[in-house]
Motif scaffolding. Sequence first.
Motif, PDB file in Angstrom:
ATOM      1  N   UNK A  62     -30.886  -7.263   3.010  1.00  0.00           N
ATOM      2  CA  UNK A  62     -29.578  -6.677   3.320  1.00  0.00           C
ATOM      3  C   UNK A  62     -29.417  -5.250   2.798  1.00  0.00           C
ATOM      4  N   UNK A  63     -28.576  -4.510   3.472  1.00  0.00           N
ATOM      5  CA  UNK A  63     -28.021  -3.265   2.956  1.00  0.00           C
ATOM      6  C   UNK A  63     -26.545  -3.291   3.315  1.00  0.00           C
ATOM      7  N   UNK A  64     -25.716  -2.546   2.656  1.00  0.00           N
ATOM      8  CA  UNK A  64     -24.294  -2.743   2.843  1.00  0.00           C
ATOM      9  C   UNK A  64     -23.477  -1.486   2.979  1.00  0.00           C
ATOM     10  N   UNK A  65     -22.281  -1.665   3.521  1.00  0.00           N
ATOM     11  CA  UNK A  65     -21.270  -0.612   3.604  1.00  0.00           C
ATOM     12  C   UNK A  65     -19.988  -1.126   2.953  1.00  0.00           C
ATOM     13  N   UNK A  66     -19.535  -0.451   1.922  1.00  0.00           N
ATOM     14  CA  UNK A  66     -18.251  -0.796   1.316  1.00  0.00           C
ATOM     15  C   UNK A  66     -17.143  -0.120   2.102  1.00  0.00           C
ATOM     16  N   UNK A  67     -16.177  -0.901   2.556  1.00  0.00           N
ATOM     17  CA  UNK A  67     -15.073  -0.366   3.354  1.00  0.00           C
ATOM     18  C   UNK A  67     -13.791  -1.020   2.860  1.00  0.00           C
ATOM     19  N   UNK A  68     -13.288  -0.536   1.736  1.00  0.00           N
ATOM     20  CA  UNK A  68     -12.167  -1.182   1.067  1.00  0.00           C
ATOM     21  C   UNK A  68     -11.033  -0.196   0.801  1.00  0.00           C
ATOM     22  N   UNK A  69     -11.402   1.044   0.433  1.00  0.00           N
ATOM     23  CA  UNK A  69     -10.402   2.015   0.005  1.00  0.00           C
ATOM     24  C   UNK A  69      -9.297   2.198   1.037  1.00  0.00           C
ATOM     25  N   UNK A  70      -9.630   2.217   2.292  1.00  0.00           N
ATOM     26  CA  UNK A  70      -8.627   2.445   3.338  1.00  0.00           C
ATOM     27  C   UNK A  70      -7.846   1.183   3.695  1.00  0.00           C
ATOM     28  N   UNK A  71      -8.213   0.050   3.097  1.00  0.00           N
ATOM     29  CA  UNK A  71      -7.587  -1.221   3.449  1.00  0.00           C
ATOM     30  C   UNK A  71      -6.597  -1.715   2.409  1.00  0.00           C
ATOM     31  N   UNK A  72      -6.640  -1.154   1.191  1.00  0.00           N
ATOM     32  CA  UNK A  72      -5.820  -1.687   0.104  1.00  0.00           C
ATOM     33  C   UNK A  72      -4.337  -1.589   0.455  1.00  0.00           C
ATOM     34  N   UNK A  73      -3.671  -2.753   0.471  1.00  0.00           N
ATOM     35  CA  UNK A  73      -2.248  -2.782   0.766  1.00  0.00           C
ATOM     36  C   UNK A  73      -1.906  -2.651   2.233  1.00  0.00           C
ATOM     37  N   UNK A  74      -2.902  -2.653   3.123  1.00  0.00           N
ATOM     38  CA  UNK A  74      -2.637  -2.459   4.552  1.00  0.00           C
ATOM     39  C   UNK A  74      -2.503  -3.773   5.312  1.00  0.00           C
ATOM     40  N   UNK A  75      -2.986  -4.869   4.700  1.00  0.00           N
ATOM     41  CA  UNK A  75      -2.911  -6.146   5.392  1.00  0.00           C
ATOM     42  C   UNK A  75      -4.070  -6.325   6.353  1.00  0.00           C
ATOM     43  N   UNK A  76      -4.236  -7.536   6.846  1.00  0.00           N
ATOM     44  CA  UNK A  76      -5.367  -7.866   7.705  1.00  0.00           C
ATOM     45  C   UNK A  76      -5.321  -7.065   8.998  1.00  0.00           C
ATOM     46  N   UNK A  77      -6.484  -6.561   9.385  1.00  0.00           N
ATOM     47  CA  UNK A  77      -6.612  -5.889  10.675  1.00  0.00           C
ATOM     48  C   UNK A  77      -6.156  -4.456  10.705  1.00  0.00           C
ATOM     49  N   UNK A  78      -5.763  -3.895   9.585  1.00  0.00           N
ATOM     50  CA  UNK A  78      -5.276  -2.515   9.564  1.00  0.00           C
ATOM     51  C   UNK A  78      -6.073  -1.692   8.562  1.00  0.00           C
ATOM     52  N   UNK A  79      -6.127  -0.388   8.814  1.00  0.00           N
ATOM     53  CA  UNK A  79      -6.652   0.512   7.794  1.00  0.00           C
ATOM     54  C   UNK A  79      -5.872   1.811   7.847  1.00  0.00           C
ATOM     55  N   UNK A  80      -5.933   2.566   6.763  1.00  0.00           N
ATOM     56  CA  UNK A  80      -5.132   3.784   6.650  1.00  0.00           C
ATOM     57  C   UNK A  80      -5.841   4.948   7.314  1.00  0.00           C
ATOM     58  N   UNK A  81      -5.046   5.883   7.845  1.00  0.00           N
ATOM     59  CA  UNK A  81      -5.623   7.130   8.341  1.00  0.00           C
ATOM     60  C   UNK A  81      -5.875   8.050   7.146  1.00  0.00           C
ATOM     61  N   UNK A  82      -6.231   9.299   7.433  1.00  0.00           N
ATOM     62  CA  UNK A  82      -6.590  10.216   6.357  1.00  0.00           C
ATOM     63  C   UNK A  82      -5.434  10.431   5.386  1.00  0.00           C
ATOM     64  N   UNK A  83      -4.237  10.700   5.918  1.00  0.00           N
ATOM     65  CA  UNK A  83      -3.086  10.901   5.040  1.00  0.00           C
ATOM     66  C   UNK A  83      -2.741   9.623   4.279  1.00  0.00           C
ATOM     67  N   UNK A  84      -2.870   8.482   4.960  1.00  0.00           N
ATOM     68  CA  UNK A  84      -2.610   7.217   4.295  1.00  0.00           C
ATOM     69  C   UNK A  84      -3.588   6.947   3.167  1.00  0.00           C
ATOM     70  N   UNK A  85      -4.837   7.362   3.366  1.00  0.00           N
ATOM     71  CA  UNK A  85      -5.830   7.197   2.305  1.00  0.00           C
ATOM     72  C   UNK A  85      -5.439   7.990   1.074  1.00  0.00           C
ATOM     73  N   UNK A  86      -4.962   9.201   1.271  1.00  0.00           N
ATOM     74  CA  UNK A  86      -4.529  10.028   0.141  1.00  0.00           C
ATOM     75  C   UNK A  86      -3.369   9.367  -0.593  1.00  0.00           C
ATOM     76  N   UNK A  87      -2.470   8.737   0.160  1.00  0.00           N
ATOM     77  CA  UNK A  87      -1.347   8.049  -0.492  1.00  0.00           C
ATOM     78  C   UNK A  87      -1.843   6.854  -1.307  1.00  0.00           C
TER      79      UNK A  87
END
Length: 751
Positions: free
Chosen positions: A442-467
């Motif tokens: 295996x090798x992996x991709x961590x994809x969590x930062x844009x999801x924190x507090x967004x709920x299932x199926x959503x991720x933050x845009x660039x401005x949302x990531x900064x927030x």
Amino acid sequence: MDDLERLRGALPSYDVGEVLGRGAWGVVVAGRHRQLGRAVAIKVLPLGMTRDPGVRQRFEREAKTLASLDHPHVVRVYDYVEQDEVCALIMEQLTGGSLGDRMRLARLSPQTASALEVAALHGLEHAHQQGVLHRDIKPENIMFTRDGWLKITDFGIATVLGDQAERLTATGTVLGTPAYMAPEQLDESQPVTSASDVWASGAVYYEMLAGDAPYARRATLQATLLARLNEDPRPLRELDPDVPTEVAEAAMRAIARDPADRWTSAGEFAEELERRGSGLWGADWLCATGTPVARTERAASADATGALTSAAPATALPRAIPPAVPRRGSRRRWLVPAAAATAVVLIAGGVALLAKGDDEPAHAGSGGSEHGLAPAGWPDRLQIGVGLPADLTADIPSHFGKGVPAVIGFSGDPLTSDVWSAGGGQPAVTQVRQAEVGGVPPTGYAYIQRLVGQGAGNDADADGTLRILKDPRLMRAYWENIKLLLTQLGSLDEPIDLVVESSVASNIAAAYPDATQVRAVVGSSGVPDLDGLPDTFAGWTQAWVRLRDQLAPQVQLGMDVESWGYGDFLIPVRPTVQDIDGWVANFKRFYASLGTKYDFLDDTVSYGEAGAQDDPQEQMPTPKDFDRLLAWVQGISTAAGAGVVLDSVPTGNTVYRTVNNTPYHYQDGYVEWLLGDDDYAHLQAFRDAGLIGIVFGTAGDPAAETCPCDAADDGVTNPPGTGREADSSDDDGGYLQEQVRRYLDGGGMPL
């Protein structure tokens, strides 16, 4: 006692180093604050001059003048020391050389010259709004930080507007550098105003564009100076007809003999250059050069000569212009649990991830590449892999050979998940172990930062990531989640590569060239392991490295790099080589500001937009496109001192004509270019540039990029009548599969 000993005695808080330079008003010495560890430049009056009260007064004035200025394009002053015969000015140390150095090394393109001029003009506009003239703008007084920020230096002969009755002179001569002195500086009957600095900056701009000064040198200095009182400067396009007319006209107006004919202010000149540049090179032309610019809002009023009419104008805060294009959405929304998918690539990064043969375990043998850009333990061959949907993971060995690792998308919102998950409700470590049991490292991709507090199926845009980065509650949950992830990975028997947070760093780099200027909750998160780290995005990166070192030292961390974060996609935008040089410079600044190192770089070639052009032929890369991609790979690899993996490389081809530029079947030529020739000459060029791995395709959005599978579930990939049915693992008719097998069967390309 020699001069340096006197200086050390006067500055007990500093380590005093070597002399950096000498000028008419002092010697510049390197130094470092002992407690803060901050590198500084110490400007010192020659000790033989400090007995002159007038000289000391001028030097003290310089300190107060500089201390009153606070702008990204003006050198910072930290302190002023006067003790016995020592007068020292403590400033930020600029290690990026001067504009004069750059002009001597190579001719600047009109686009780069214009970007540098815009930056300098905004610094001057700020100074003028503080009532400060420079009076000696020249290439040697325009310098750069290590990260490429332009800084105006040496306000040592500046005067304060309204105090022109006292003209600072030295031995009876007018202060300034002859080649860049405005006509009114040579005539004592004329006032010296901010228009004089506009003229000098215009003269520097003229020289950047034309390669020579506005006035030709005469037999004597007196004749040279008199010429600008009586003659107009040489038309710029006579020296270089290739300079765009709009640019040449702007420069010529700046150096008009009559101040009333010039731009009314440095700010107006900057705004006009930016407008004209947009007409010539597109709206993102400043970003493409990689030149960071901090705007200063123009003062409300100025008279016809360019002198400010307000006695005490309000200071306008600078606005940073990102040296990159507007930020875009994520290319990896598929890693959100609601749409999670597992892909397969061959970018093995741990010592156990290289297949040695049918009967051998997958272990690397060399412990690193000869060119030194691959991390320790990386396989000794350039790795090539493909993207596959999760349901085809078990078919990897039969279709492409043993030892090809699966990409596990580690994603989820830690505030809504019971356990940290890789999708499908399984803990990450479970999916990793299942892949290993199936013979797929295996090798992996961590994809969590844009999801924190967004709920299932959503991720933050660039401005949302900064927030999110600024939110203490969300970031505490994030860091606890990352600790859990790395603890799980640290419990594995085999090493694993982990690309950190898709799109996050590139989104930030698109708006901020300096990661230390971006707020992120790290040291103040309340997570004890992160105590002492700065609350910036630089600290965020350092936290990843610290936690990896503590919890999972066998993990190789990769920085997700997307070229649009520094300019745009290489195809179909088709930038110039100068554009890519600017993108690389921006990446280098941003990477250096992180304050730590990644083990490798993972660069996105394209994503969902790749197949969505109105003209499909725009997606057909040309040899020049590959030259530009090669320049980008070499540039970022050199800047980071790390190997590069090309990710999301389109998989369509024209060999079998198995694509027809409809959804799922887009056309491109990457596979043929990189793998189609017998001796792999093109692949070797990329290897020599720093490439250590390739990922062809992505399972995330096959409709947009083509996928090495029957992504459309239509049974065929060819137009009717071609006779080649879709292979279950390859939606381009089997060409990629054949080329990858040929490469692996040949033993691969040594690093």
